[in-house]
Design a protein around this motif. Structure first.
Motif, short mmCIF file in Angstrom:
data_model
loop_
_atom_site.label_atom_id
_atom_site.label_comp_id
_atom_site.label_asym_id
_atom_site.label_seq_id
_atom_site.Cartn_x
_atom_site.Cartn_y
_atom_site.Cartn_z
N GLY A 6 0.80 -1.22 0.00
CA GLY A 6 0.00 0.00 0.00
C GLY A 6 0.83 1.26 0.00
N GLY A 7 2.14 1.13 -0.23
CA GLY A 7 3.00 2.30 -0.28
C GLY A 7 3.22 2.95 1.07
N GLY A 8 2.94 2.23 2.14
CA GLY A 8 3.15 2.77 3.47
C GLY A 8 2.06 3.73 3.93
N LEU A 9 0.97 3.77 3.20
CA LEU A 9 -0.12 4.67 3.56
C LEU A 9 -1.08 4.00 4.54
N THR A 10 -1.71 4.82 5.33
CA THR A 10 -2.74 4.31 6.23
C THR A 10 -3.99 3.96 5.40
N ASP A 11 -4.89 3.23 5.99
CA ASP A 11 -6.13 2.89 5.29
C ASP A 11 -6.90 4.15 4.90
N GLU A 12 -6.87 5.15 5.76
CA GLU A 12 -7.57 6.40 5.49
C GLU A 12 -6.98 7.10 4.27
N ARG A 13 -5.66 7.16 4.19
CA ARG A 13 -5.01 7.81 3.04
C ARG A 13 -5.22 7.03 1.76
N ARG A 14 -5.21 5.69 1.85
CA ARG A 14 -5.48 4.86 0.66
C ARG A 14 -6.88 5.11 0.15
N ALA A 15 -7.85 5.24 1.06
CA ALA A 15 -9.23 5.52 0.67
C ALA A 15 -9.33 6.89 0.02
N PHE A 16 -8.63 7.88 0.58
CA PHE A 16 -8.62 9.22 0.00
C PHE A 16 -8.03 9.20 -1.41
N ARG A 17 -6.92 8.46 -1.59
CA ARG A 17 -6.28 8.38 -2.90
C ARG A 17 -7.21 7.74 -3.92
#
Length: 54
Positions: A6-17
């Motif tokens: 996931g590129g080191g992103l949190t679940d929240e940031r992945r959802a935003f992306r």
């Protein structure tokens, strides 16, 4: 070297992306310019260019 899933992103940031990518896809279909989409979604123009190419 191994990369974080996931590129080191949190679940929240992945959802935003993902939400941003889907919004950009719709605007690209409507013919909006890369710079306008990038400004409105607060992402880089280069990122919008990559999305358009994909």
């Amino acid at each position: 070297m191994r990369f974080v899933p996931g590129g080191g992103l949190t679940d929240e940031r992945r959802a935003f992306r993902e939400k941003s990518r889907l919004q950009a896809a719709e605007r690209l279909r409507q013919g909006a310019r890369n710079t306008v989409i990038a400004h409105d979604l607060r992402v880089s123009v280069r990122l919008v260019q990559r999305w358009r190419k994909a």
